[in-house]
Design a protein around this motif. Structure first.
Motif, PDB file in Angstrom:
ATOM      1  N   THR A 113       7.586 -20.646 -51.504  1.00 24.50           N
ATOM      2  CA  THR A 113       8.874 -20.706 -51.006  1.00 24.50           C
ATOM      3  C   THR A 113       9.006 -21.841 -50.785  1.00 24.50           C
ATOM      4  O   THR A 113      10.998 -22.151 -49.890  1.00 24.50           O
ATOM      5  CB  THR A 113       9.552 -19.646 -50.905  1.00 24.50           C
ATOM      6  N   GLY A 114       8.295 -22.181 -49.384  1.00 18.52           N
ATOM      7  CA  GLY A 114       8.433 -23.424 -48.256  1.00 18.52           C
ATOM      8  C   GLY A 114       8.726 -22.758 -47.333  1.00 18.52           C
ATOM      9  O   GLY A 114       7.794 -21.525 -47.264  1.00 18.52           O
ATOM     10  N   TYR A 115       9.471 -23.530 -46.291  1.00 16.28           N
ATOM     11  CA  TYR A 115       8.800 -22.636 -45.312  1.00 16.28           C
ATOM     12  C   TYR A 115      10.464 -21.757 -44.698  1.00 16.28           C
ATOM     13  O   TYR A 115      11.329 -21.857 -45.635  1.00 16.28           O
ATOM     14  CB  TYR A 115       8.957 -23.888 -43.803  1.00 16.28           C
ATOM     15  N   PRO A 116      10.312 -20.584 -44.341  1.00 17.36           N
ATOM     16  CA  PRO A 116      10.851 -19.904 -44.159  1.00 17.36           C
ATOM     17  C   PRO A 116      12.608 -20.833 -43.727  1.00 17.36           C
ATOM     18  O   PRO A 116      12.892 -21.394 -42.766  1.00 17.36           O
ATOM     19  CB  PRO A 116      10.971 -18.810 -42.898  1.00 17.36           C
ATOM     20  N   ILE A 117      14.072 -20.043 -43.737  1.00 16.72           N
ATOM     21  CA  ILE A 117      15.111 -20.829 -43.234  1.00 16.72           C
ATOM     22  C   ILE A 117      15.222 -20.310 -42.131  1.00 16.72           C
ATOM     23  O   ILE A 117      16.901 -20.823 -42.025  1.00 16.72           O
ATOM     24  CB  ILE A 117      16.068 -20.669 -44.291  1.00 16.72           C
ATOM     25  N   ASN A 118      14.917 -19.509 -42.042  1.00 17.52           N
ATOM     26  CA  ASN A 118      15.904 -18.504 -40.542  1.00 17.52           C
ATOM     27  C   ASN A 118      14.911 -18.175 -39.306  1.00 17.52           C
ATOM     28  O   ASN A 118      14.429 -17.568 -38.061  1.00 17.52           O
ATOM     29  CB  ASN A 118      15.580 -16.487 -40.967  1.00 17.52           C
ATOM     30  N   THR A 119      14.028 -19.758 -39.189  1.00 21.21           N
ATOM     31  CA  THR A 119      13.164 -19.766 -38.252  1.00 21.21           C
ATOM     32  C   THR A 119      13.814 -21.384 -37.465  1.00 21.21           C
ATOM     33  O   THR A 119      14.705 -21.985 -37.863  1.00 21.21           O
ATOM     34  CB  THR A 119      12.124 -20.123 -38.210  1.00 21.21           C
ATOM     35  N   GLY A 120      13.392 -22.256 -36.561  1.00 21.70           N
ATOM     36  CA  GLY A 120      13.594 -23.583 -35.952  1.00 21.70           C
ATOM     37  C   GLY A 120      13.109 -24.360 -37.162  1.00 21.70           C
ATOM     38  O   GLY A 120      12.690 -24.211 -37.614  1.00 21.70           O
ATOM     39  N   PRO A 121      13.101 -25.868 -37.001  1.00 16.39           N
ATOM     40  CA  PRO A 121      12.659 -26.618 -37.177  1.00 16.39           C
ATOM     41  C   PRO A 121      10.806 -26.275 -37.847  1.00 16.39           C
ATOM     42  O   PRO A 121      10.673 -26.240 -36.118  1.00 16.39           O
ATOM     43  CB  PRO A 121      13.329 -28.021 -36.578  1.00 16.39           C
ATOM     44  N   VAL A 122      10.397 -27.744 -38.351  1.00 23.19           N
ATOM     45  CA  VAL A 122       8.819 -27.208 -38.077  1.00 23.19           C
ATOM     46  C   VAL A 122       8.902 -28.770 -37.774  1.00 23.19           C
ATOM     47  O   VAL A 122       9.870 -30.250 -38.304  1.00 23.19           O
ATOM     48  CB  VAL A 122       8.460 -27.657 -39.489  1.00 23.19           C
ATOM     49  N   CYS A 123       8.131 -29.238 -36.270  1.00 26.40           N
ATOM     50  CA  CYS A 123       8.162 -29.697 -35.825  1.00 26.40           C
ATOM     51  C   CYS A 123       6.493 -30.522 -35.282  1.00 26.40           C
ATOM     52  O   CYS A 123       5.935 -29.244 -35.036  1.00 26.40           O
ATOM     53  CB  CYS A 123       9.102 -29.617 -34.390  1.00 26.40           C
ATOM     54  N   TYR A 124       6.473 -31.744 -35.507  1.00 23.73           N
ATOM     55  CA  TYR A 124       5.035 -31.430 -34.529  1.00 23.73           C
ATOM     56  C   TYR A 124       5.121 -30.943 -33.151  1.00 23.73           C
ATOM     57  O   TYR A 124       5.573 -31.678 -31.998  1.00 23.73           O
ATOM     58  CB  TYR A 124       5.572 -33.408 -34.236  1.00 23.73           C
ATOM     59  N   SER A 125       3.629 -30.703 -33.103  1.00 20.60           N
ATOM     60  CA  SER A 125       3.478 -29.910 -31.920  1.00 20.60           C
ATOM     61  C   SER A 125       2.477 -30.383 -31.193  1.00 20.60           C
ATOM     62  O   SER A 125       1.146 -30.029 -32.264  1.00 20.60           O
ATOM     63  CB  SER A 125       4.269 -28.716 -31.804  1.00 20.60           C
ATOM     64  N   CYS A 126       2.006 -31.079 -30.735  1.00 20.45           N
ATOM     65  CA  CYS A 126       0.626 -31.184 -29.650  1.00 20.45           C
ATOM     66  C   CYS A 126      -0.096 -30.571 -28.347  1.00 20.45           C
ATOM     67  O   CYS A 126       1.354 -30.478 -27.238  1.00 20.45           O
ATOM     68  CB  CYS A 126      -0.116 -32.515 -29.292  1.00 20.45           C
ATOM     69  N   PRO A 127      -1.104 -29.640 -28.023  1.00 20.40           N
ATOM     70  CA  PRO A 127      -1.482 -28.873 -27.685  1.00 20.40           C
ATOM     71  C   PRO A 127      -1.326 -29.790 -26.124  1.00 20.40           C
ATOM     72  O   PRO A 127      -1.326 -28.787 -24.829  1.00 20.40           O
ATOM     73  CB  PRO A 127      -2.487 -27.440 -27.205  1.00 20.40           C
TER      74      PRO A 127
END
Length: 206
Positions: A113-127
């Motif tokens: 079903t893909g990414y959930p719609i009740n969250t924030g966006p999918v982002c680049y994220s480096c620690p």
């Protein structure tokens, strides 16, 4: 000897080839092996113009469902979204092999079903801070109150991550190069490049 009709044919082929190249897209695809769900992949790869994203679903000898993802040459697309030239081998059993065109599109292939719609966006994220803006190849699903953030810190290095709205907006006013946005994978470059000698290669789309 070339006839007039032959020249016209060659010109038509050349024009079609140019159009095909112009329409080629570089997709950002999920990449990895043996994930329990497509949304569990936390790395992406920037595919070449002739490649598409793929997702393979298979069953392990222990009866577990697992997924492989990455880029695949578009010539492997058969009918619909189906793909051949699988990476799955015995004793695993292939259940589904689909290809798609679009950033992160594999998250919704093979009945997912893909990414959930009740969250924030999918982002680049480096620690950790990075030296070039296109070196971050990890992603994260942000929280609902977070945005995709990108900014240059005081050491002149890039920080790419999910950020609370207030912190992201502050970075936009204090950093020499920053971006705050809330669409998928939007934080790969800055909106206000005011500094000089910013070490970005400029190879990734924004």
């Amino acid at each position: 000897m070339f006839t007039k009709s032959t020249n016209i044919l060659y010109n038509m082929v050349y024009v079609c080839a140019c159009i095909s190249i112009a329409n080629a897209a570089n997709y950002t695809c999920l990449v990895g092996n043996d994930a329990p769900h497509p949304q569990d992949f936390n790395r992406v790869i920037f595919c070449r113009p002739h490649e598409v994203c793929y997702l393979e679903e298979y069953v392990t000898p222990a009866g577990l469902i697992r997924y492989n993802a990455g880029c695949k040459n578009e010539i492997h697309i058969t009918q619909g979204n189906e793909c051949h030239d699988t990476t799955v081998s015995s004793p695993n059993i292939l259940v589904c092999s689909h290809c798609c065109r679009g950033d992160l599109c594999a998250s919704s292939m093979c009945g997912n079903t893909g990414y959930p719609i009740n969250t924030g966006p999918v982002c680049y994220s480096c620690p950790y801070p990075i030296d070039q803006s296109d070196l971050c190849d990890t992603i994260r699903i942000c929280n609902r109150n977070e945005k995709c953030g990108f900014f240059v810190n005081q050491d002149g290095r890039f920080e790419v991550k999910c950020m609370p709205d207030s912190s992201c907006n502050q970075a936009m006013t204090t950093s020499s190069c920053a971006r705050c946005c809330d669409s998928q994978l939007c934080n790969s470059a800055c909106d206000n490049p005011n500094a000089t000698n910013i070490p970005t290669s400029g190879t990734r789309k924004t």
